[in-house]
Scaffold this active site. Structure first.
Site, PDB file in Angstrom:
ATOM      1  N   LEU A  15      10.846 -22.614 -13.464  1.00 44.56           N
ATOM      2  CA  LEU A  15       9.408 -22.405 -13.265  1.00 44.56           C
ATOM      3  C   LEU A  15       9.005 -20.960 -13.571  1.00 44.56           C
ATOM      4  O   LEU A  15       8.084 -20.710 -14.354  1.00 44.56           O
ATOM      5  CB  LEU A  15       9.068 -22.769 -11.810  1.00 44.56           C
ATOM      6  CG  LEU A  15       7.640 -22.549 -11.324  1.00 44.56           C
ATOM      7  CD1 LEU A  15       6.680 -23.493 -12.031  1.00 44.56           C
ATOM      8  CD2 LEU A  15       7.557 -22.741  -9.804  1.00 44.56           C
ATOM      9  N   GLY A  17      10.951 -18.244 -14.904  1.00 46.41           N
ATOM     10  CA  GLY A  17      11.393 -17.705 -16.186  1.00 46.41           C
ATOM     11  C   GLY A  17      10.539 -18.240 -17.336  1.00 46.41           C
ATOM     12  O   GLY A  17      10.167 -17.490 -18.246  1.00 46.41           O
ATOM     13  N   SER A 108      12.308 -13.456  -2.621  1.00 45.35           N
ATOM     14  CA  SER A 108      11.521 -14.558  -2.061  1.00 45.35           C
ATOM     15  C   SER A 108      10.954 -14.111  -0.714  1.00 45.35           C
ATOM     16  O   SER A 108      11.558 -13.284  -0.033  1.00 45.35           O
ATOM     17  CB  SER A 108      12.437 -15.753  -1.851  1.00 45.35           C
ATOM     18  OG  SER A 108      11.844 -16.689  -0.980  1.00 45.35           O
ATOM     19  N   SER A 109       9.830 -14.705  -0.320  1.00 47.57           N
ATOM     20  CA  SER A 109       9.250 -14.327   0.969  1.00 47.57           C
ATOM     21  C   SER A 109      10.107 -14.799   2.150  1.00 47.57           C
ATOM     22  O   SER A 109       9.890 -14.352   3.282  1.00 47.57           O
ATOM     23  CB  SER A 109       7.824 -14.877   1.104  1.00 47.57           C
ATOM     24  OG  SER A 109       7.812 -16.275   0.984  1.00 47.57           O
ATOM     25  N   CYS A 110      11.109 -15.663   1.900  1.00 46.63           N
ATOM     26  CA  CYS A 110      11.952 -16.130   3.016  1.00 46.63           C
ATOM     27  C   CYS A 110      12.970 -15.078   3.444  1.00 46.63           C
ATOM     28  O   CYS A 110      13.720 -15.306   4.393  1.00 46.63           O
ATOM     29  CB  CYS A 110      12.627 -17.444   2.684  1.00 46.63           C
ATOM     30  SG  CYS A 110      13.900 -17.283   1.447  1.00 46.63           S
ATOM     31  N   TYR A 137      20.238 -18.920   1.584  1.00 48.85           N
ATOM     32  CA  TYR A 137      19.504 -18.458   0.391  1.00 48.85           C
ATOM     33  C   TYR A 137      18.932 -17.059   0.637  1.00 48.85           C
ATOM     34  O   TYR A 137      19.020 -16.176  -0.222  1.00 48.85           O
ATOM     35  CB  TYR A 137      18.393 -19.458   0.107  1.00 48.85           C
ATOM     36  CG  TYR A 137      17.460 -19.097  -1.017  1.00 48.85           C
ATOM     37  CD1 TYR A 137      17.852 -19.224  -2.349  1.00 48.85           C
ATOM     38  CD2 TYR A 137      16.159 -18.652  -0.753  1.00 48.85           C
ATOM     39  CE1 TYR A 137      16.979 -18.909  -3.381  1.00 48.85           C
ATOM     40  CE2 TYR A 137      15.285 -18.340  -1.783  1.00 48.85           C
ATOM     41  CZ  TYR A 137      15.699 -18.467  -3.092  1.00 48.85           C
ATOM     42  OH  TYR A 137      14.834 -18.159  -4.113  1.00 48.85           O
ATOM     43  N   LYS A 141      19.562 -13.472  -1.355  1.00 47.02           N
ATOM     44  CA  LYS A 141      18.488 -12.660  -1.940  1.00 47.02           C
ATOM     45  C   LYS A 141      18.474 -11.244  -1.345  1.00 47.02           C
ATOM     46  O   LYS A 141      18.233 -10.270  -2.058  1.00 47.02           O
ATOM     47  CB  LYS A 141      17.127 -13.343  -1.722  1.00 47.02           C
ATOM     48  CG  LYS A 141      16.930 -14.583  -2.596  1.00 47.02           C
ATOM     49  CD  LYS A 141      16.807 -14.202  -4.056  1.00 47.02           C
ATOM     50  CE  LYS A 141      16.571 -15.386  -4.967  1.00 47.02           C
ATOM     51  NZ  LYS A 141      16.568 -15.019  -6.398  1.00 47.02           N
ATOM     52  N   PRO A 164       8.124 -12.633  -4.420  1.00 49.59           N
ATOM     53  CA  PRO A 164       7.011 -13.576  -4.556  1.00 49.59           C
ATOM     54  C   PRO A 164       6.889 -14.501  -3.339  1.00 49.59           C
ATOM     55  O   PRO A 164       7.887 -14.827  -2.697  1.00 49.59           O
ATOM     56  CB  PRO A 164       7.372 -14.408  -5.786  1.00 49.59           C
ATOM     57  CG  PRO A 164       8.755 -14.065  -6.158  1.00 49.59           C
ATOM     58  CD  PRO A 164       9.271 -13.012  -5.233  1.00 49.59           C
ATOM     59  N   ASN A 166       5.454 -18.421  -1.965  1.00 47.16           N
ATOM     60  CA  ASN A 166       5.756 -19.763  -2.500  1.00 47.16           C
ATOM     61  C   ASN A 166       5.000 -19.969  -3.817  1.00 47.16           C
ATOM     62  O   ASN A 166       3.784 -19.776  -3.865  1.00 47.16           O
ATOM     63  CB  ASN A 166       5.337 -20.841  -1.493  1.00 47.16           C
ATOM     64  CG  ASN A 166       6.271 -20.910  -0.286  1.00 47.16           C
ATOM     65  OD1 ASN A 166       6.816 -19.893   0.140  1.00 47.16           O
ATOM     66  ND2 ASN A 166       6.451 -22.101   0.254  1.00 47.16           N
ATOM     67  N   HIS A 180       9.838 -28.186  -3.703  1.00 45.93           N
ATOM     68  CA  HIS A 180       9.010 -27.536  -2.688  1.00 45.93           C
ATOM     69  C   HIS A 180       7.842 -28.449  -2.347  1.00 45.93           C
ATOM     70  O   HIS A 180       7.598 -29.463  -3.007  1.00 45.93           O
ATOM     71  CB  HIS A 180       8.511 -26.184  -3.209  1.00 45.93           C
ATOM     72  CG  HIS A 180       9.593 -25.171  -3.325  1.00 45.93           C
ATOM     73  ND1 HIS A 180      10.210 -24.874  -4.517  1.00 45.93           N
ATOM     74  CD2 HIS A 180      10.191 -24.389  -2.392  1.00 45.93           C
ATOM     75  CE1 HIS A 180      11.138 -23.958  -4.309  1.00 45.93           C
ATOM     76  NE2 HIS A 180      11.156 -23.642  -3.039  1.00 45.93           N
ATOM     77  N   ASP A 270       9.970 -28.328  10.053  1.00 45.82           N
ATOM     78  CA  ASP A 270       8.777 -27.546   9.708  1.00 45.82           C
ATOM     79  C   ASP A 270       9.151 -26.259   8.981  1.00 45.82           C
ATOM     80  O   ASP A 270       8.371 -25.716   8.212  1.00 45.82           O
ATOM     81  CB  ASP A 270       8.037 -27.131  10.995  1.00 45.82           C
ATOM     82  CG  ASP A 270       6.938 -28.116  11.370  1.00 45.82           C
ATOM     83  OD1 ASP A 270       6.554 -28.949  10.520  1.00 45.82           O
ATOM     84  OD2 ASP A 270       6.464 -28.031  12.526  1.00 45.82           O
TER      85      ASP A 270
HETATM   86  O1  GFB Z   1       7.965 -25.855   0.269  1.00 45.80           O
HETATM   87  P1  GFB Z   1       8.956 -26.147   1.316  1.00 45.80           P
HETATM   88  O2  GFB Z   1      10.009 -27.151   0.971  1.00 45.80           O
HETATM   89  O3  GFB Z   1       9.718 -24.849   1.740  1.00 45.80           O
HETATM   90  O4  GFB Z   1       8.208 -26.703   2.618  1.00 45.80           O
HETATM   91  P2  GFB Z   1       9.544 -23.602   2.755  1.00 45.80           P
HETATM   92  C1  GFB Z   1       7.092 -26.081   3.168  1.00 45.80           C
HETATM   93  C2  GFB Z   1       6.549 -26.893   4.315  1.00 45.80           C
HETATM   94  O5  GFB Z   1       6.019 -28.123   3.792  1.00 45.80           O
HETATM   95  C3  GFB Z   1       7.561 -27.292   5.394  1.00 45.80           C
HETATM   96  C4  GFB Z   1       6.479 -29.210   4.568  1.00 45.80           C
HETATM   97  O6  GFB Z   1       6.931 -27.206   6.651  1.00 45.80           O
HETATM   98  C5  GFB Z   1       7.849 -28.757   5.041  1.00 45.80           C
HETATM   99  O7  GFB Z   1       8.297 -29.532   6.144  1.00 45.80           O
HETATM  100  N1  GFB Z   1       6.472 -30.446   3.778  1.00 45.80           N
HETATM  101  C6  GFB Z   1       5.680 -31.523   4.011  1.00 45.80           C
HETATM  102  C7  GFB Z   1       7.247 -30.748   2.720  1.00 45.80           C
HETATM  103  N2  GFB Z   1       5.953 -32.519   3.170  1.00 45.80           N
HETATM  104  C8  GFB Z   1       6.922 -32.063   2.339  1.00 45.80           C
HETATM  105  C9  GFB Z   1       7.605 -32.660   1.241  1.00 45.80           C
HETATM  106  O8  GFB Z   1       7.391 -33.801   0.852  1.00 45.80           O
HETATM  107  N3  GFB Z   1       8.519 -31.863   0.605  1.00 45.80           N
HETATM  108  C10 GFB Z   1       8.798 -30.578   1.003  1.00 45.80           C
HETATM  109  N4  GFB Z   1       9.697 -29.875   0.325  1.00 45.80           N
HETATM  110  N5  GFB Z   1       8.174 -30.018   2.074  1.00 45.80           N
HETATM  111  C11 GFB Z   1      11.364 -22.735   1.130  1.00 45.80           C
HETATM  112  C12 GFB Z   1      12.730 -22.171   1.327  1.00 45.80           C
HETATM  113  O9  GFB Z   1      10.856 -22.829   2.404  1.00 45.80           O
HETATM  114  O10 GFB Z   1      10.483 -21.917   0.406  1.00 45.80           O
HETATM  115  C13 GFB Z   1      13.246 -21.459   0.171  1.00 45.80           C
HETATM  116  O11 GFB Z   1      13.581 -23.192   1.794  1.00 45.80           O
HETATM  117  C14 GFB Z   1      12.214 -20.596  -0.517  1.00 45.80           C
HETATM  118  O12 GFB Z   1      14.315 -20.674   0.580  1.00 45.80           O
HETATM  119  C15 GFB Z   1      10.932 -21.331  -0.736  1.00 45.80           C
HETATM  120  O13 GFB Z   1      11.964 -19.436   0.213  1.00 45.80           O
HETATM  121  C16 GFB Z   1       9.843 -20.471  -1.341  1.00 45.80           C
HETATM  122  O14 GFB Z   1       8.345 -22.780   2.420  1.00 45.80           O
HETATM  123  O15 GFB Z   1       9.653 -24.025   4.172  1.00 45.80           O
END
Ligand code: GFB
Length: 310
Positions: A15, A17, A108-110, A137, A141, A164, A166, A180, A270
């Site tokens: 995404l 690059g 990453s912001s995490c 992860y 980083k 960055p 999300n 994500h 969450d």
């Molecule tokens: O984007 P996401 O997977 O990552 O999830 P993080 C963000 C929020 O969306 C969480 C909710 O609270 C999830 O539970 N969510 C709701 C969902 N429905 C969905 C779904 O269908 N799929 C997904 N994936 N989430 C990541 C990190 O954290 O963010 C990485 O794990 C990295 O390390 C990345 O930093 C930017 O924002 O929670």
């Protein structure tokens, strides 16, 4: 950067690059180097060193990484820590030894502590415990950030680390087991609309808040910072605004034109309650994002639908 400089974009099929390559091409850079995974395995130290010796890029955008959403991060932490440590260690060291003029490392912001005050200022790094769903992860980083900083301090190597928020946009991963939240919601809600399903399931409680930046804005900021920023401290890249996951689901449903119900699966995690970046440092340098969230989601949805119809 001169338009004719050799610029290596690591991770051009991803995404971030991909967006950086598009941005550089649009600006008229003529010597952009990329390698697919089949051509160059970035976890293979000897291969990475040989590539840098042969190619001798002047600038490096280190956008290659193993990334994923909350489920992938929490269920496959070993892969996330191993691959990211190997890729970034090989690239940063090879870049230094081959005489690269400047390297930009994407974090990453995490990396910030789970319970840090909001918005997240750069100085909050390493002031508290991490969010457990992505700590492997995040530690990788953070090691990358520290390596870039250490190479600057000890060797005078010109590396910068940018953080960055999300990201989303065309070229995102729409696989529901590893994506994500934003691409996941676009896909789930589109499929529910097409199938006439009465409801869509969203993970968690819907209350966590996230900040979303269109990847074209990220690419714009990264190219800007390659010239405008030169410091060992990290710098955030975001919009400075966030939404709850519930609000995001409603926005995606509105863009897609889906009128069914949103239901929450609270057996899914969450993650961190909030991670809104403080972007005053970046704004102070004169950069601000251009793509609004609704507009960015609409463009990404259009791209997603077009993929299926090609
Ligand atoms: O984007 P996401 O997977 O990552 O999830 P993080 C963000 C929020 O969306 C969480 C909710 O609270 C999830 O539970 N969510 C709701 C969902 N429905 C969905 C779904 O269908 N799929 C997904 N994936 N989430 C990541 C990190 O954290 O963010 C990485 O794990 C990295 O390390 C990345 O930093 C930017 O924002 O929670």
């Amino acid at each position: 950067m001169d338009k004719s400089n050799c610029i290596y974009v690591a991770g051009h099929r991803g995404l971030v690059g991909g967006a950086i390559v598009r941005r550089l091409e649009r600006e008229g850079f003529t010597n952009i180097v990329t390698r697919t995974h089949a051509e160059l395995d970035l976890t293979d130290q000897a291969a990475v060193y040989a590539f840098f010796e042969d190619t001798r890029p002047a600038y490096v955008f280190l956008a290659a990484a193993k990334v994923g959403g909350i489920l992938a991060n929490s269920t496959r932490p070993a892969e996330f820590i191993r691959e990211n440590l190997l890729i970034q260690t090989n690239l940063i060291d090879a870049a230094y030894h081959s005489g690269v003029s400047k390297l930009l490392f994407l974090g990453s912001s995490c990396i910030y502590p789970k319970m840090a005050p909001q918005p997240l200022k750069e100085e909050y790094l390493l002031t508290g415990a991490l969010e457990p769903t992505n700590d492997a992860y995040a530690v990788a980083k953070i090691a990358g950030i520290m390596m870039v900083k250490s190479y600057r301090r000890q060797y005078g190597f010109d590396g910068i680390s940018v953080m960055p928020t999300n990201l989303y946009g065309p070229g995102d991963n729409f696989d529901l087991t590893s994506s994500h939240v934003l691409p996941a919601l676009i896909r789930k809600i589109h499929e529910a609309k097409v199938a006439g399903e009465p409801s869509v399931t969203v993970w968690g409680t819907g209350t966590p808040r996230r900040e979303f930046l269109h990847v074209d804005d990220l690419a714009d900021a990264a190219v800007f910072l390659m010239s405008a920023y030169d410091d060992e401290e990290i710098i955030n890249i975001g919009t400075g605004e966030d939404v709850s996951i519930g609000e995001l689901a409603a926005l995606v449903a509105d863009v897609v034109g889906y009128e069914g119900e949103i239901v929450y699966d609270t057996s899914k995690p969450d993650g961190t309650p909030r991670k809104l970046l403080d972007v005053s440092k970046l704004r102070g340098l004169g950069w601000s994002p251009k793509v609004g969230l609704r507009e960015g989601i609409a463009a990404t949805y259009e791209w997603y639908v077009a993929q299926g119809t090609r």
